[in-house]
Design a protein around this motif. Sequence first.
Motif, PDB file in Angstrom:
ATOM      1  N   PHE A  75       0.868  -1.167   0.000  1.00  0.00           N
ATOM      2  CA  PHE A  75       0.000   0.000   0.000  1.00  0.00           C
ATOM      3  C   PHE A  75       0.910   1.222   0.000  1.00  0.00           C
ATOM      4  N   ASP A  76       0.815   2.038  -1.043  1.00  0.00           N
ATOM      5  CA  ASP A  76       1.823   3.068  -1.264  1.00  0.00           C
ATOM      6  C   ASP A  76       1.367   4.455  -0.816  1.00  0.00           C
ATOM      7  N   LYS A  77       0.737   4.538   0.350  1.00  0.00           N
ATOM      8  CA  LYS A  77       0.295   5.825   0.874  1.00  0.00           C
ATOM      9  C   LYS A  77       0.790   6.037   2.294  1.00  0.00           C
ATOM     10  N   VAL A  78       1.024   7.303   2.630  1.00  0.00           N
ATOM     11  CA  VAL A  78       1.351   7.680   4.004  1.00  0.00           C
ATOM     12  C   VAL A  78       0.208   8.529   4.539  1.00  0.00           C
ATOM     13  N   PHE A  79       0.198   8.719   5.852  1.00  0.00           N
ATOM     14  CA  PHE A  79      -0.953   9.347   6.499  1.00  0.00           C
ATOM     15  C   PHE A  79      -0.611  10.697   7.114  1.00  0.00           C
ATOM     16  N   ALA A  80      -1.434  11.687   6.774  1.00  0.00           N
ATOM     17  CA  ALA A  80      -1.319  13.012   7.374  1.00  0.00           C
ATOM     18  C   ALA A  80      -2.457  13.212   8.364  1.00  0.00           C
ATOM     19  N   LEU A  81      -2.267  14.166   9.288  1.00  0.00           N
ATOM     20  CA  LEU A  81      -3.277  14.441  10.312  1.00  0.00           C
ATOM     21  C   LEU A  81      -3.536  15.924  10.411  1.00  0.00           C
ATOM     22  N   ALA A  82      -4.622  16.280  11.081  1.00  0.00           N
ATOM     23  CA  ALA A  82      -4.832  17.677  11.426  1.00  0.00           C
ATOM     24  C   ALA A  82      -3.723  18.098  12.384  1.00  0.00           C
ATOM     25  N   ASP A  83      -3.485  19.400  12.486  1.00  0.00           N
ATOM     26  CA  ASP A  83      -2.378  19.863  13.315  1.00  0.00           C
ATOM     27  C   ASP A  83      -2.783  20.067  14.773  1.00  0.00           C
ATOM     28  N   THR A  84      -3.929  19.487  15.165  1.00  0.00           N
ATOM     29  CA  THR A  84      -4.327  19.484  16.566  1.00  0.00           C
ATOM     30  C   THR A  84      -4.707  18.074  16.957  1.00  0.00           C
ATOM     31  N   ALA A  85      -4.595  17.769  18.224  1.00  0.00           N
ATOM     32  CA  ALA A  85      -4.887  16.425  18.696  1.00  0.00           C
ATOM     33  C   ALA A  85      -5.263  16.462  20.170  1.00  0.00           C
ATOM     34  N   THR A  86      -5.944  15.425  20.626  1.00  0.00           N
ATOM     35  CA  THR A  86      -6.313  15.319  22.031  1.00  0.00           C
ATOM     36  C   THR A  86      -5.399  14.331  22.729  1.00  0.00           C
ATOM     37  N   LYS A  87      -5.489  14.293  24.024  1.00  0.00           N
ATOM     38  CA  LYS A  87      -4.672  13.373  24.807  1.00  0.00           C
ATOM     39  C   LYS A  87      -4.899  11.929  24.354  1.00  0.00           C
ATOM     40  N   GLN A  88      -6.135  11.611  23.992  1.00  0.00           N
ATOM     41  CA  GLN A  88      -6.457  10.242  23.610  1.00  0.00           C
ATOM     42  C   GLN A  88      -5.846   9.857  22.261  1.00  0.00           C
ATOM     43  N   ASP A  89      -5.311  10.831  21.535  1.00  0.00           N
ATOM     44  CA  ASP A  89      -4.745  10.546  20.225  1.00  0.00           C
ATOM     45  C   ASP A  89      -3.281  10.137  20.253  1.00  0.00           C
ATOM     46  N   GLU A  90      -2.656  10.130  21.417  1.00  0.00           N
ATOM     47  CA  GLU A  90      -1.226   9.831  21.491  1.00  0.00           C
ATOM     48  C   GLU A  90      -0.884   8.515  20.820  1.00  0.00           C
TER      49      GLU A  90
END
Length: 210
Positions: free
Chosen positions: A72-87
């Motif tokens: 699978f030739d994709k990488v993952f980006a995220l929003a530039d904010t996150a919650t504690k549960q996202d660690e």
Amino acid sequence: MALNKACLQNNEAIGLFTTGRLEDAVTKWRDALAIIRKAADSSQAPPDCLPDTLVASRIEGLHDERHIISMFDKVFALADTATKQDENFLAAIVLYNIGIAYSLQRKECSAASRVLNLYRLSLQILRDSDLLWQSHTTLLLMALYNNLAHMAFCVHETAYAVYALEELTLLLMDESVKANLTSHEEDFEFFYRNTLVLASRVGIATSPAA
């Protein structure tokens, strides 16, 4: 705020990655992991943010006809904010992204053992965090199982490749998973085709068509 910086580091690494600066990208991702680790030890609560802002960015050049199953030739980006549960979710994503970068750096199978360990660690984080069957982790989980199968064959761990295929097949057969991935139909079809090809090659009846 710390996790926000880690998300930004992840996305900056993707920018470097897509322009071929693989070593710089890996350095950025390692920095992001260090930030996540430090945040895990902190009692400071970061700002709120929904964790379902996952997007994929296509990276060309990881397909090779010599291999049984395509990566699978994709990488993952995220929003530039996150919650504690996202660690844990963020850590799993960064480890997966590093694995893709190593695959490109080392021409796939020559780095298979190292990449396989990164994918296994990413999967273990999802499992230990009870994230395996949450909707926002589905695409990452399918990518992990697909690439685990690919790399396991590279190092002749056939039994583990079959295990990864079986887990991917369970996800493909789950109607709720398919419903959650309506915006990723192309990716769903990619995983579907890979399980069909791999099942036919290894002679097991675990493909979605079974």
